[in-house]
Design an enzyme around this catalytic site. Structure first.
Site, PDB file in Angstrom:
ATOM      1  N   LYS A  22      32.074 104.531  31.524  1.00  0.00           N
ATOM      2  CA  LYS A  22      31.800 104.794  32.950  1.00  0.00           C
ATOM      3  C   LYS A  22      31.869 106.282  33.267  1.00  0.00           C
ATOM      4  CE  LYS A  22      35.166 104.478  36.241  1.00  0.00           C
ATOM      5  NZ  LYS A  22      35.310 105.460  37.306  1.00  0.00           N
ATOM      6  N   ASN A  23      32.973 106.916  32.869  1.00  0.00           N
ATOM      7  CA  ASN A  23      33.183 108.286  33.328  1.00  0.00           C
ATOM      8  C   ASN A  23      32.275 109.295  32.629  1.00  0.00           C
ATOM      9  OD1 ASN A  23      34.927 107.378  35.240  1.00  0.00           O
ATOM     10  ND2 ASN A  23      36.793 107.898  34.120  1.00  0.00           N
ATOM     11  N   ARG A  93      33.558 108.092  43.722  1.00  0.00           N
ATOM     12  CA  ARG A  93      34.062 109.440  43.518  1.00  0.00           C
ATOM     13  C   ARG A  93      33.016 110.325  42.826  1.00  0.00           C
ATOM     14  NH1 ARG A  93      37.542 112.205  45.997  1.00  0.00           N
ATOM     15  NH2 ARG A  93      38.144 114.033  44.836  1.00  0.00           N
ATOM     16  N   CYS A 117      38.561 105.629  44.075  1.00  0.00           N
ATOM     17  CA  CYS A 117      39.845 104.926  44.116  1.00  0.00           C
ATOM     18  C   CYS A 117      40.872 105.715  44.925  1.00  0.00           C
ATOM     19  CB  CYS A 117      40.373 104.732  42.697  1.00  0.00           C
ATOM     20  SG  CYS A 117      39.505 103.473  41.780  1.00  0.00           S
ATOM     21  N   ARG A 122      42.946 113.790  46.762  1.00  0.00           N
ATOM     22  CA  ARG A 122      41.972 114.073  45.702  1.00  0.00           C
ATOM     23  C   ARG A 122      41.106 115.267  46.110  1.00  0.00           C
ATOM     24  NH1 ARG A 122      39.567 108.643  42.961  1.00  0.00           N
ATOM     25  NH2 ARG A 122      39.124 110.157  41.335  1.00  0.00           N
ATOM     26  N   PRO A 123      41.688 116.477  46.075  1.00  0.00           N
ATOM     27  CA  PRO A 123      40.922 117.643  46.515  1.00  0.00           C
ATOM     28  C   PRO A 123      39.786 117.975  45.549  1.00  0.00           C
ATOM     29  CG  PRO A 123      43.004 118.341  45.550  1.00  0.00           C
ATOM     30  CD  PRO A 123      43.010 116.837  45.556  1.00  0.00           C
ATOM     31  N   ILE A 124      38.801 118.738  46.047  1.00  0.00           N
ATOM     32  CA  ILE A 124      37.733 119.211  45.139  1.00  0.00           C
ATOM     33  C   ILE A 124      37.654 120.738  45.188  1.00  0.00           C
ATOM     34  CG2 ILE A 124      36.351 117.088  45.137  1.00  0.00           C
ATOM     35  CD1 ILE A 124      34.426 118.600  47.066  1.00  0.00           C
ATOM     36  N   ASP A 125      38.791 121.367  45.509  1.00  0.00           N
ATOM     37  CA  ASP A 125      38.808 122.836  45.610  1.00  0.00           C
ATOM     38  C   ASP A 125      38.374 123.515  44.309  1.00  0.00           C
ATOM     39  OD1 ASP A 125      41.375 121.602  44.853  1.00  0.00           O
ATOM     40  OD2 ASP A 125      42.025 123.660  44.525  1.00  0.00           O
ATOM     41  N   GLN A 126      38.713 122.935  43.168  1.00  0.00           N
ATOM     42  CA  GLN A 126      38.357 123.579  41.892  1.00  0.00           C
ATOM     43  C   GLN A 126      36.858 123.487  41.608  1.00  0.00           C
ATOM     44  OE1 GLN A 126      40.708 125.471  40.218  1.00  0.00           O
ATOM     45  NE2 GLN A 126      41.758 124.919  42.114  1.00  0.00           N
ATOM     46  N   ASP A 305      44.317 106.565  33.337  1.00  0.00           N
ATOM     47  CA  ASP A 305      43.504 105.372  33.631  1.00  0.00           C
ATOM     48  C   ASP A 305      43.955 104.145  32.830  1.00  0.00           C
ATOM     49  OD1 ASP A 305      42.134 107.006  35.325  1.00  0.00           O
ATOM     50  OD2 ASP A 305      40.365 107.237  34.050  1.00  0.00           O
ATOM     51  N   ARG A 397      33.396  98.005  39.704  1.00  0.00           N
ATOM     52  CA  ARG A 397      32.934  99.401  39.710  1.00  0.00           C
ATOM     53  C   ARG A 397      32.949  99.971  38.300  1.00  0.00           C
ATOM     54  NH1 ARG A 397      36.613 102.951  42.375  1.00  0.00           N
ATOM     55  NH2 ARG A 397      35.330 104.336  41.154  1.00  0.00           N
TER      56      ARG A 397
HETATM   57  C1  EPZ Z   1      38.361 111.629  36.736  1.00  0.00           C
HETATM   58  O1  EPZ Z   1      38.640 111.821  38.114  1.00  0.00           O
HETATM   59  C2  EPZ Z   1      38.095 110.155  36.570  1.00  0.00           C
HETATM   60  N1  EPZ Z   1      36.974 109.780  37.417  1.00  0.00           N
HETATM   61  C3  EPZ Z   1      39.342 109.349  36.932  1.00  0.00           C
HETATM   62  O2  EPZ Z   1      39.071 108.018  36.579  1.00  0.00           O
HETATM   63  C4  EPZ Z   1      40.528 109.828  36.101  1.00  0.00           C
HETATM   64  O3  EPZ Z   1      41.699 109.195  36.553  1.00  0.00           O
HETATM   65  C5  EPZ Z   1      40.690 111.341  36.211  1.00  0.00           C
HETATM   66  O4  EPZ Z   1      39.444 112.008  35.912  1.00  0.00           O
HETATM   67  C6  EPZ Z   1      41.760 111.888  35.283  1.00  0.00           C
HETATM   68  O5  EPZ Z   1      41.433 111.561  33.952  1.00  0.00           O
HETATM   69  C7  EPZ Z   1      35.744 110.056  37.028  1.00  0.00           C
HETATM   70  O6  EPZ Z   1      35.508 110.566  35.951  1.00  0.00           O
HETATM   71  C8  EPZ Z   1      34.654 109.651  37.937  1.00  0.00           C
HETATM   72  P1  EPZ Z   1      40.550 115.224  38.010  1.00  0.00           P
HETATM   73  P2  EPZ Z   1      38.620 113.279  38.725  1.00  0.00           P
HETATM   74  O7  EPZ Z   1      39.709 116.180  38.744  1.00  0.00           O
HETATM   75  O8  EPZ Z   1      37.633 114.107  37.989  1.00  0.00           O
HETATM   76  C9  EPZ Z   1      43.738 117.500  40.788  1.00  0.00           C
HETATM   77  C10 EPZ Z   1      39.150 105.698  36.794  1.00  0.00           C
HETATM   78  O9  EPZ Z   1      40.037 104.826  36.971  1.00  0.00           O
HETATM   79  N2  EPZ Z   1      42.561 118.247  41.295  1.00  0.00           N
HETATM   80  O10 EPZ Z   1      40.690 115.368  36.540  1.00  0.00           O
HETATM   81  O11 EPZ Z   1      38.456 113.147  40.185  1.00  0.00           O
HETATM   82  C11 EPZ Z   1      43.720 116.032  41.230  1.00  0.00           C
HETATM   83  O12 EPZ Z   1      44.265 115.889  42.518  1.00  0.00           O
HETATM   84  C12 EPZ Z   1      39.169 106.980  37.559  1.00  0.00           C
HETATM   85  O13 EPZ Z   1      38.193 105.554  36.015  1.00  0.00           O
HETATM   86  C13 EPZ Z   1      42.753 119.301  42.160  1.00  0.00           C
HETATM   87  O14 EPZ Z   1      43.875 119.653  42.541  1.00  0.00           O
HETATM   88  O15 EPZ Z   1      40.085 113.749  38.362  1.00  0.00           O
HETATM   89  C14 EPZ Z   1      44.509 115.375  40.120  1.00  0.00           C
HETATM   90  O16 EPZ Z   1      45.883 115.481  40.392  1.00  0.00           O
HETATM   91  C15 EPZ Z   1      40.132 107.062  38.649  1.00  0.00           C
HETATM   92  N3  EPZ Z   1      41.641 119.997  42.609  1.00  0.00           N
HETATM   93  C16 EPZ Z   1      44.193 116.209  38.880  1.00  0.00           C
HETATM   94  O17 EPZ Z   1      43.660 117.446  39.377  1.00  0.00           O
HETATM   95  C17 EPZ Z   1      40.386 119.672  42.211  1.00  0.00           C
HETATM   96  O18 EPZ Z   1      39.435 120.334  42.635  1.00  0.00           O
HETATM   97  C18 EPZ Z   1      43.159 115.599  37.940  1.00  0.00           C
HETATM   98  O19 EPZ Z   1      41.995 115.223  38.675  1.00  0.00           O
HETATM   99  C19 EPZ Z   1      40.207 118.595  41.334  1.00  0.00           C
HETATM  100  C20 EPZ Z   1      41.311 117.890  40.890  1.00  0.00           C
END
Ligand code: EPZ
Length: 433
Positions: A22-23, A93, A117, A122-126, A305, A397
């Site tokens: 999926k991811n 997402r 989920c 879940r910020p997207i600042d990065q 996950d 999903r």
């Molecule tokens: C991906 O989410 C996966 N989703 C998630 O899978 C998975 O749990 C996660 O990566 C971690 O492996 C998809 O690939 C669609 P991150 P993502 O950005 O990319 C913080 C599932 O069950 N962060 O790696 O959204 C954030 O808050 C799902 O399949 C920031 O602070 O996760 C978190 O604490 C759920 N700023 C950490 O980083 C940002 O801009 C990791 O998040 C982005 C993230």
């Protein structure tokens, strides 16, 4: 409303084929936008997040032709709109990957803030930081993220947190930017490598994916490619845990054992037998399951996950286990549901203490997110009695025909549709009873 009804207590025995990841798929599908020619994607999982991604492409003007249940021809050269509206984006997402792909191709994008989920903040600042470093301007207006750029230019980007989404989005936006982009503190998950491999097969120049420094030298154009998505590490891990929880004996096929190492090691510690082959893994149990401690971390650590699924297994093990969530703020929301099934778990912030009781009892429960839903299925399979799982749309999903695959392994699980009115009146009865 659909529910899963599970009669627990049956051992899972036999073979199961794992679907595409999926991811990886949800990033690779938008990545097709970057190509100047049609692409063919294979081993695409039949899940609702993929359906939504395809719908978004179609709504923008792309031609999406299914070639089989798991492969598609996508012609994104006909895209006319660079906008993903709220109605579709909020459903998943991964709609944020359309930001990077549209920006990389057209220099602009308008995408609604993403859904997904509920795992806490879940910020997207990065993601936005990476786009800005490449020369894009952004503003958030009426819940829509607007990106514009005159020209994208390679740059050095340091991610403040290890983020899967920001790493993939930076790659999508940088692949055609002029010059060299160096992405530091990048995520290393298998799906990052898969996206890089797909982009490289279209003519991109990406090096280092799978390490924490990824170098992307911008190219002028990308050609069409035929590409097969990698097998889903988390679906495989979920079936491994389900086999263990039912004292089963299951050959899990179409996997990359290297991607499963952290899960395999923990399962072995818990007392599960694992035999590894080239592209399959056999999971069996012939002794008691024992406690362990687990902390989830980004790859190559134990995946967040898989946290709800392994915690469910630990309710069946002897002794006190500790599970620490190291990625998401709120990933223990499923614990209340497991308690309804007899689990003894206490949660303090990001730490769960699990007293293994060795048994679970069937109960009506509700999936609060995708992996929580998978954990409840595992609990239902292992429990005595009947478990009814509500809100299974979360599970659909991300899992391709989960109930069919489980039934083929001997599980007693069926999906039943309940008219919404009947569900409402059932609920009312339960409240007034
Ligand atoms: C991906 O989410 C996966 N989703 C998630 O899978 C998975 O749990 C996660 O990566 C971690 O492996 C998809 O690939 C669609 P991150 P993502 O950005 O990319 C913080 C599932 O069950 N962060 O790696 O959204 C954030 O808050 C799902 O399949 C920031 O602070 O996760 C978190 O604490 C759920 N700023 C950490 O980083 C940002 O801009 C990791 O998040 C982005 C993230």
């Amino acid at each position: 409303m659909d529910k899963f009804i599970i009669k627990g207590g049956r051992r899972l025995v036999g073979e199961v084929e794992i679907s595409g990841a999926k991811n990886a798929a949800v990033a690779i599908i938008p990545a097709v936008i970057l190509s100047d020619e049609p692409c063919v994607l294979e081993n695409v999982p039949a899940i609702s997040d993929v359906n939504i991604s395809m719908r978004i492409l179609r709504e923008m003007g792309a031609e999406v032709t299914p070639l089989s249940a798991t492969s598609y021809r996508i012609d994104a050269t006909k895209i006319e709109k660079c906008c993903v509206p709220y109605e579709t984006a909020r459903k998943m997402r991964a709609s944020y990957y359309f930001l990077g792909a549209l920006l990389g191709k057209f220099g602009k994008a308008r995408v609604s803030m993403p859904g997904g989920c509920p795992l806490g903040d879940r910020p997207i600042d990065q993601h936005l930081k990476a786009f800005a470093a490449l020369g894009a301007e952004y503003k958030v207006d009426q819940g829509m993220i607007d990106l514009t750029s005159e020209k994208l230019t390679g740059n050095q980007i340091f991610l403040d947190v290890v983020s899967v989404g920001a790493t993939m989005n930076a790659m999508l936006a940088a692949v055609k930017a002029e010059g060299l982009t160096i992405l530091e503190n990048a995520a290393k998950e298998p799906h990052i490598v898969d996206l890089a491999n797909f982009l490289n097969s279209m003519g991109a120049n990406i090096m280092g994916a799978g390490t924490d420094v990824i170098k992307i030298r911008g190219v002028k154009s990308l050609r069409g490619a035929t590409y097969a998505v990698i097998p889903d590490q988390i679906e495989a891990g979920t079936f491994m845990v389900a086999a263990a929880a039912t004292n089963g004996n299951v050959l899990i096929k179409n996997v990359i054992p290297k991607h499963l190492e952290s899960i395999t090691k923990k399962l072995e510690k818990i007392g599960v037998n694992i035999e590894q082959f080239d592209d399959s893994i056999r999971v069996s149990v012939d002794g008691p399951l024992v406690k362990t401690s687990i902390k989830t971390t980004p790859h190559p650590g134990f995946p967040t996950d898989m946290q709800p699924q392994i915690a469910t297994l630990l309710t069946l093990a002897e002794g006190t286990s500790i599970v620490t969530e190291g990625v998401w703020e709120q990933r223990f929301r499923y614990v209340d549901e497991l308690r309804r099934m007899g689990a003894d778990i206490s949660v303090d912030g990001k730490v769960a203490v699990i007293e293994g009781t060795g048994k679970l009892m069937g109960a009506p429960v509700k999936a609060c997110d995708l992996r929580a839903g998978a954990a409840l299925i595992i609990a239902g399979l292992a429990a005595n009695g009947i478990t009814e799982i509500e809100d299974i749309f979360h599970i659909e999903r991300g899992y391709d025909c989960m109930e069919g695959k489980l039934r083929a392994l001997g599980a007693d699980i069926e999906k039943k549709s309940f008219p919404d009115e009947a569900v409402a009146s059932e609920k009312k009865k339960a409240i007034t009873a």
